[in-house]
Design an enzyme around this catalytic site. Structure first.
Site, PDB file in Angstrom:
ATOM      1  N   THR A 122       0.849  -1.196   0.000  1.00  0.00           N
ATOM      2  CA  THR A 122       0.000   0.000   0.000  1.00  0.00           C
ATOM      3  C   THR A 122       0.877   1.235   0.000  1.00  0.00           C
ATOM      4  OG1 THR A 122      -1.935   1.025   1.036  1.00  0.00           O
ATOM      5  CG2 THR A 122      -0.326   0.053   2.529  1.00  0.00           C
ATOM      6  N   ASN A 123       0.310   2.389   0.260  1.00  0.00           N
ATOM      7  CA  ASN A 123       1.107   3.621   0.284  1.00  0.00           C
ATOM      8  C   ASN A 123       0.663   4.466   1.470  1.00  0.00           C
ATOM      9  OD1 ASN A 123      -1.134   5.397  -0.639  1.00  0.00           O
ATOM     10  ND2 ASN A 123      -1.002   4.060  -2.423  1.00  0.00           N
ATOM     11  N   ARG A 124       1.247   5.631   1.618  1.00  0.00           N
ATOM     12  CA  ARG A 124       1.046   6.386   2.853  1.00  0.00           C
ATOM     13  C   ARG A 124      -0.174   7.307   2.825  1.00  0.00           C
ATOM     14  NH1 ARG A 124       6.396   9.254   4.138  1.00  0.00           N
ATOM     15  NH2 ARG A 124       5.145   9.980   5.893  1.00  0.00           N
ATOM     16  N   SER A 125      -1.002   7.199   1.807  1.00  0.00           N
ATOM     17  CA  SER A 125      -2.184   8.057   1.759  1.00  0.00           C
ATOM     18  C   SER A 125      -3.126   7.741   2.924  1.00  0.00           C
ATOM     19  CB  SER A 125      -2.918   7.847   0.434  1.00  0.00           C
ATOM     20  OG  SER A 125      -4.161   8.500   0.487  1.00  0.00           O
TER      21      SER A 125
ATOM     22  N   ALA B 104      -4.908   7.565  -3.782  1.00  0.00           N
ATOM     23  CA  ALA B 104      -3.569   7.219  -4.273  1.00  0.00           C
ATOM     24  C   ALA B 104      -3.659   5.777  -4.767  1.00  0.00           C
ATOM     25  CB  ALA B 104      -2.556   7.359  -3.159  1.00  0.00           C
TER      26      ALA B 104
END
Ligand code: CTP
Length: 395
Positions: free
Chosen positions: A205-208, A271
């Site tokens: 995943t990502n930091r959004s 994101a």
């Protein structure tokens, strides 16, 4: 906005009840029809006769006063808005629990009109987990709040819990009764980072955090739009917004693309992952055996390109570009490549902006070349600036 509208003004038993007198007067001065309802507790703080004299009709205080056999349903139906000022911890608790043990709580359950609560109490009470949980429950049900401020409280204390100022409360009532500059628009907002499975227990995943997307959905709904929020994260649900939960980029695509033509505005604040594992493992990958797994990645489908290509006449399509370098140039290139009307360029390497923060600073780029800079502000203020740009793009 207030002229000729009926405001049921509920007054409960807290020291701030005296300020409700000023709220009542201001509402009447602005042309509203004010129907006051006092609880028993309220009458210990302010005399009935004060509201009798100032409001548009006499105070009602009981379900059983003999004049009207069903006062709560009549009040509930006649109200354009029900305002509770001040709202004590007891009132908030009863309302959250669905208890109707006096005329005001019965009216709150009997109305379909918007409800605005103005909590006021001592700091310890306001911060109590039970009160906060009740507030959260009511917010999720679409009840609106004018949150208390910080300042002097009864007994000489200082802290959070002071009733908002009468002018702020009247402005909030006006806002509820105004149609909103986005009324009639159907707006889809996406929020959060997508989650691409590696195996049944792990994801990429990502930091959004989804905060900017949620702020957009909240602002759009408050400004009168009919809002759908497609989200990968589980934050407090904005009142009145339809929520669609998804995980991966493919799920988000499935939730958005088939019905995309039905929206006037699509704002892709999510994101969306650019890569995913080509063949996620069916079973948990074990570390026993010592072999480090190699992850084979493949690109996800960029469905914003599809949305841009198939955009119906009049729809406004907004992308986000989280960048760390060549921010404006990269964002402008994406705007053109994806056929967008607007792109919100976000330098996520700058202090206080982007992922996980409560603030953001962005540049909004219009397809026609215009640029609007939004200096470091709350994500709500950024949301309002993006929605202003949407209106400009539609005109
Ligand atoms: N987006 C999308 N589907 C994808 C990837 C991105 O809809 N598979 C959308 C995002 O929601 C965002 C916009 O496209 O609104 C820009 O995303 P970004 O990842 O910054 O753009 P990319 O074209 O993937 O460029 P980069 O090479 O910088 O990753």
């Amino acid at each position: 906005m207030l002229a000729g509208r009926t405001v049921v003004l509920g007054v409960t038993g807290g020291i701030a009840a005296y300020k409700a007198v000023e709220v009542c007067r201001r509402l009447v001065d602005a042309g509203a029809h004010v129907a006051p309802v006092m609880t028993e507790g309220a009458e210990r703080f302010v005399g009935r006769v004060t509201f009798d004299a100032l409001a548009s009709q006499p105070v009602q205080g009981s379900l059983f006063d003999g004049r009207d056999p069903i006062p709560h349903t009549r009040l509930g139906q006649e109200a354009d808005v029900v305002l509770v000022c001040p709202a004590t911890a007891r009132l908030i608790g009863s309302y959250a629990a669905g208890i109707s043990d006096d005329l005001l709580t019965a009216t709150l359950l009997a109305t379909r009109a918007p409800v605005l609560l103005c909590p006021a109490m001592h700091t310890e009470m306001w911060e109590h987990a039970a009160v906060q949980a009740n507030i959260e429950t009511l917010r999720r049900r679409g009840v609106q709040m004018v949150p208390p401020g910080v300042g002097p409280l009864a007994g000489g204390d200082l802290g959070a819990g002071r009733l908002a100022e009468p002018a702020t409360i009247v402005a909030a009532v006006e806002r509820i009764l105004s149609p909103g500059d986005l009324a009639g628009l159907r707006i889809l907002v996406s929020a959060g980072g997508t989650r691409e499975p590696i195996d049944p227990v792990r994801v990429i995943t990502n930091r959004s955090s989804g905060k900017q997307g949620y702020a957009l959905a909240t602002a759009a709904a408050e400004r009168g739009a009919k809002v759908t929020l497609v989200t990968t994260v589980d934050r407090a649900e904005p009142p009145g917004v339809e929520i669609v939960r998804v995980g991966s980029a493919a799920e988000m695509q499935e939730a958005i693309v088939p019905g995309a033509a039905g929206y006037d505005v699509i704002i892709m604040a999510a994101a969306v992952a650019d890569f995913r594992v080509s063949a996620p493992a069916e079973h948990k990958i074990r570390k026993s055996g010592g072999n480090l797994p190699a992850l084979d990645l493949e690109p996800t489908h960029d469905f914003l390109v599809d949305l841009g290509r198939d955009k119906p006449e009049g729809q406004v399509l907004v992308g986000f570009a989280a960048e760390t370098d060549d921010v404006i140039e990269s964002a402008r290139a994406k705007l053109a490549r994806k056929g967008l009307d607007l792109i919100v360029a976000n330098d996520v390497s700058a202090a206080g902006t982007g992922f996980e923060h409560d603030t953001n600073s962005v540049t909004i780029l219009h397809a026609g070349g215009a640029e609007v800079q939004v200096p470091l502000s709350s994500k709500r203020a950024v949301a309002d600036a993006v929605l202003d740009a949407v209106l400009r793009a539609r005109s």
